[in-house]
Design a protein around this motif. Structure first.
Motif, PDB file in Angstrom:
ATOM      1  N   ILE A  36       0.869  -1.371   0.000  1.00 25.88           N
ATOM      2  CA  ILE A  36      -0.118   0.070  -0.085  1.00 25.88           C
ATOM      3  C   ILE A  36       0.884   1.222  -0.156  1.00 25.88           C
ATOM      4  CG2 ILE A  36      -1.449   1.308   1.463  1.00 25.88           C
ATOM      5  CD1 ILE A  36      -2.800  -1.329   2.417  1.00 25.88           C
ATOM      6  N   GLU A  37       2.097   1.272   0.956  1.00 27.98           N
ATOM      7  CA  GLU A  37       2.872   2.369   0.761  1.00 27.98           C
ATOM      8  C   GLU A  37       3.279   2.533  -0.709  1.00 27.98           C
ATOM      9  OE1 GLU A  37       4.079   4.700   3.287  1.00 27.98           O
ATOM     10  OE2 GLU A  37       2.039   4.106   3.696  1.00 27.98           O
ATOM     11  N   LEU A  38       3.942   1.495  -1.244  1.00 32.64           N
ATOM     12  CA  LEU A  38       4.477   1.766  -2.727  1.00 32.64           C
ATOM     13  C   LEU A  38       3.316   2.210  -3.466  1.00 32.64           C
ATOM     14  CD1 LEU A  38       6.125  -1.651  -3.556  1.00 32.64           C
ATOM     15  CD2 LEU A  38       7.227   0.500  -3.246  1.00 32.64           C
ATOM     16  N   SER A  39       1.966   1.839  -3.321  1.00 33.53           N
ATOM     17  CA  SER A  39       0.976   2.516  -4.253  1.00 33.53           C
ATOM     18  C   SER A  39       0.668   3.940  -3.781  1.00 33.53           C
ATOM     19  CB  SER A  39      -0.196   1.757  -4.026  1.00 33.53           C
ATOM     20  OG  SER A  39      -0.054   0.343  -4.364  1.00 33.53           O
ATOM     21  N   ARG A  40       1.035   4.167  -2.644  1.00 32.04           N
ATOM     22  CA  ARG A  40       0.961   5.337  -2.391  1.00 32.04           C
ATOM     23  C   ARG A  40       1.897   6.393  -2.800  1.00 32.04           C
ATOM     24  NH1 ARG A  40       3.004   8.839   1.214  1.00 32.04           N
ATOM     25  NH2 ARG A  40       4.089   6.957   2.183  1.00 32.04           N
ATOM     26  N   LYS A  41       3.119   6.145  -2.696  1.00 32.55           N
ATOM     27  CA  LYS A  41       3.978   6.559  -3.248  1.00 32.55           C
ATOM     28  C   LYS A  41       4.224   7.139  -4.711  1.00 32.55           C
ATOM     29  CE  LYS A  41       7.500   5.378   0.148  1.00 32.55           C
ATOM     30  NZ  LYS A  41       8.706   4.354   0.220  1.00 32.55           N
ATOM     31  N   ILE A  42       3.594   6.107  -5.432  1.00 32.91           N
ATOM     32  CA  ILE A  42       3.348   6.067  -7.192  1.00 32.91           C
ATOM     33  C   ILE A  42       2.240   7.306  -7.299  1.00 32.91           C
ATOM     34  CG2 ILE A  42       2.356   4.898  -9.067  1.00 32.91           C
ATOM     35  CD1 ILE A  42       5.424   4.316  -8.738  1.00 32.91           C
ATOM     36  N   ARG A  43       1.154   7.086  -6.607  1.00 31.37           N
ATOM     37  CA  ARG A  43       0.059   8.128  -6.739  1.00 31.37           C
ATOM     38  C   ARG A  43       0.785   9.429  -6.320  1.00 31.37           C
ATOM     39  NH1 ARG A  43      -2.923   3.973  -4.521  1.00 31.37           N
ATOM     40  NH2 ARG A  43      -2.826   5.166  -2.352  1.00 31.37           N
ATOM     41  N   GLU A  44       1.576   9.595  -5.323  1.00 35.13           N
ATOM     42  CA  GLU A  44       2.031  11.077  -4.962  1.00 35.13           C
ATOM     43  C   GLU A  44       3.049  11.587  -6.107  1.00 35.13           C
ATOM     44  OE1 GLU A  44       3.999  10.727  -1.369  1.00 35.13           O
ATOM     45  OE2 GLU A  44       2.099  10.818  -0.153  1.00 35.13           O
ATOM     46  N   ILE A  45       3.819  10.738  -6.584  1.00 36.28           N
ATOM     47  CA  ILE A  45       4.587  10.878  -7.843  1.00 36.28           C
ATOM     48  C   ILE A  45       3.872  11.526  -8.914  1.00 36.28           C
ATOM     49  CG2 ILE A  45       6.499  10.243  -9.226  1.00 36.28           C
ATOM     50  CD1 ILE A  45       7.381   8.376  -7.214  1.00 36.28           C
ATOM     51  N   ARG A  46       3.090  10.742  -9.379  1.00 34.56           N
ATOM     52  CA  ARG A  46       2.058  10.917 -10.333  1.00 34.56           C
ATOM     53  C   ARG A  46       1.526  12.441 -10.405  1.00 34.56           C
ATOM     54  NH1 ARG A  46      -0.897   5.085 -11.129  1.00 34.56           N
ATOM     55  NH2 ARG A  46       0.736   4.154 -12.482  1.00 34.56           N
ATOM     56  N   SER A  47       0.867  12.846  -9.177  1.00 31.39           N
ATOM     57  CA  SER A  47       0.021  14.034  -8.940  1.00 31.39           C
ATOM     58  C   SER A  47       1.293  14.991  -9.008  1.00 31.39           C
ATOM     59  CB  SER A  47      -0.424  14.230  -7.402  1.00 31.39           C
ATOM     60  OG  SER A  47       0.289  13.753  -6.479  1.00 31.39           O
ATOM     61  N   ASP A  48       2.342  14.915  -8.698  1.00 28.91           N
ATOM     62  CA  ASP A  48       3.547  16.181  -8.529  1.00 28.91           C
ATOM     63  C   ASP A  48       4.456  16.032  -9.795  1.00 28.91           C
ATOM     64  OD1 ASP A  48       2.668  16.457  -6.020  1.00 28.91           O
ATOM     65  OD2 ASP A  48       4.002  15.167  -5.204  1.00 28.91           O
ATOM     66  N   SER A  49       4.392  15.065 -10.766  1.00 26.90           N
ATOM     67  CA  SER A  49       5.193  14.930 -11.785  1.00 26.90           C
ATOM     68  C   SER A  49       4.719  15.568 -12.816  1.00 26.90           C
ATOM     69  CB  SER A  49       5.710  13.555 -12.265  1.00 26.90           C
ATOM     70  OG  SER A  49       4.729  12.728 -12.344  1.00 26.90           O
ATOM     71  N   LYS A  50       5.520  15.757 -14.023  1.00 21.75           N
ATOM     72  CA  LYS A  50       5.126  16.145 -15.299  1.00 21.75           C
ATOM     73  C   LYS A  50       3.931  15.182 -16.092  1.00 21.75           C
ATOM     74  CE  LYS A  50       9.686  18.007 -16.273  1.00 21.75           C
ATOM     75  NZ  LYS A  50      11.059  18.093 -17.054  1.00 21.75           N
ATOM     76  N   PRO A  51       3.507  15.384 -16.798  1.00 21.65           N
ATOM     77  CA  PRO A  51       2.340  14.796 -17.615  1.00 21.65           C
ATOM     78  C   PRO A  51       3.291  13.252 -18.190  1.00 21.65           C
ATOM     79  CG  PRO A  51       2.088  16.735 -18.368  1.00 21.65           C
ATOM     80  CD  PRO A  51       3.585  16.897 -17.850  1.00 21.65           C
ATOM     81  N   ALA A  52       2.495  12.179 -17.893  1.00 21.82           N
ATOM     82  CA  ALA A  52       3.035  10.907 -18.116  1.00 21.82           C
ATOM     83  C   ALA A  52       3.863  10.929 -19.129  1.00 21.82           C
ATOM     84  CB  ALA A  52       2.007   9.770 -17.855  1.00 21.82           C
ATOM     85  N   ALA A  53       3.481  11.596 -20.326  1.00 22.57           N
ATOM     86  CA  ALA A  53       4.133  11.403 -21.899  1.00 22.57           C
ATOM     87  C   ALA A  53       5.233  11.898 -21.886  1.00 22.57           C
ATOM     88  CB  ALA A  53       3.288  12.186 -22.648  1.00 22.57           C
ATOM     89  N   GLU A  54       5.468  13.056 -20.974  1.00 23.65           N
ATOM     90  CA  GLU A  54       6.963  13.586 -20.700  1.00 23.65           C
ATOM     91  C   GLU A  54       7.874  12.765 -19.929  1.00 23.65           C
ATOM     92  OE1 GLU A  54       7.065  17.735 -19.968  1.00 23.65           O
ATOM     93  OE2 GLU A  54       4.925  18.129 -20.613  1.00 23.65           O
ATOM     94  N   LYS A  55       8.831  12.151 -20.456  1.00 25.46           N
ATOM     95  CA  LYS A  55       9.655  11.205 -19.607  1.00 25.46           C
ATOM     96  C   LYS A  55      10.771  11.966 -18.880  1.00 25.46           C
ATOM     97  CE  LYS A  55       8.484   7.537 -22.552  1.00 25.46           C
ATOM     98  NZ  LYS A  55       8.751   6.384 -23.415  1.00 25.46           N
TER      99      LYS A  55
END
Length: 271
Positions: free
Chosen positions: A59-78
């Motif tokens: 669950i902690e791994l999932s939470r970290k991924i969601r946080e990174i997604r919300s704070d990062s650039k759009p997924a298309a930008e690597k």
């Protein structure tokens, strides 16, 4: 005290002591059952807290991924050659190969891939520590960027890992959860559920056994059509989803206890 009274007291005490004694067979049963109960209780709570700890780590791994997604650039930008949300996980463990997610379920996990050690994550967590629930892992014979991918996961009683995958035995559930999200490190992809079925390790009547786990390559139209034909013949219901050679196929597999060594399988397609 008179001799008669003393004699009466002795008689009464003897009767009481006799009533407290258990027959030999009852003593033996108690000697076996009490330790067995204590050990069983210990093992139950030990497993319970172990599963809780493993589930919490995921669950902690999932939470970290969601946080990174919300704070990062759009997924298309690597950031590099990998998506931003997965760069950090890959840096921690190079066996990390993708992320599987099904909305409104507990399936929200990293997928591991170890071609040189096929079942390495069968009972290991993302950080390589021992874990009864293991991790989701891709079949070693399949390529992460191929046209067919097979992912395994334990069928856990607390619905972690692939414990909720068997919900797809219901057409209503499939209709409400028609999409399976799976990202590799470099590509995002949504798959539509094509079929769900129970698999037995014995042939059906006079037909040859369908080895659904032996299709790492589906680029040949003949092999692709054979695989899809078998999948649909096993399917519990018709999802109405169509497919053609050239589509990407995702197969999810977990244990099923409807028979010895049974499996429950969900096949999804990305056009």
């Amino acid at each position: 005290m008179s001799q008669a009274k003393r004699k009466g007291m002795v008689v009464n005490m003897t009767k009481k002591s006799r009533r407290k004694k258990f027959p030999l067979w009852q003593s033996i049963v108690l000697a076996i059952c009490v330790p067995t109960f204590c050990i069983s209780t210990f093992l139950f709570f030990n497993d319970f807290f172990q599963y809780r700890a493993e589930d919490h780590a995921n669950i902690e791994l999932s939470r970290k991924i969601r946080e990174i997604r919300s704070d990062s650039k759009p997924a298309a930008e690597k950031v590099t050659d990998k998506f931003a949300e997965y760069e950090a996980l890959w840096a921690l463990n190079h066996d990390f190969a993708g992320w599987l997610f099904i909305e409104d379920t507990k399936i929200d996990y990293p997928v591991m891939h170890t071609p040189d050690d096929p079942e390495y994550y069968l009972h290991r967590a993302f950080d390589r520590s021992d874990a009864s629930s293991g991790s989701l892992f891709a079949d070693a014979a399949y390529s992460m960027d191929g046209d067919s991918l097979l992912i395994y996961g334990h069928h856990m009683k607390d619905n972690s890992m692939f414990g909720s995958l068997t919900d797809y035995q219901s057409y209503e559930f499939a209709r409400e959860h028609p999409v399976i999200h799976f990202d590799t490190l470099t590509e995002e992809r949504d798959y539509e559920v094509l079929a769900a079925f129970y698999w037995d390790p014995v042939p059906r009547q006079e037909n040859a056994l369908f080895h659904y786990y032996e299709y790492p390559e589906l680029s040949s139209p003949e092999i692709f059509e054979e695989y899809i034909r078998q999948v649909k013949s096993y399917a519990l219901y018709d999802t109405g989803v169509s497919t053609a050679c050239g589509d990407k196929i995702l197969t999810l597999s977990t244990c099923s206890y409807h028979t010895n060594n049974g499996r429950f399988v969900v096949v999804a397609v990305s056009h």
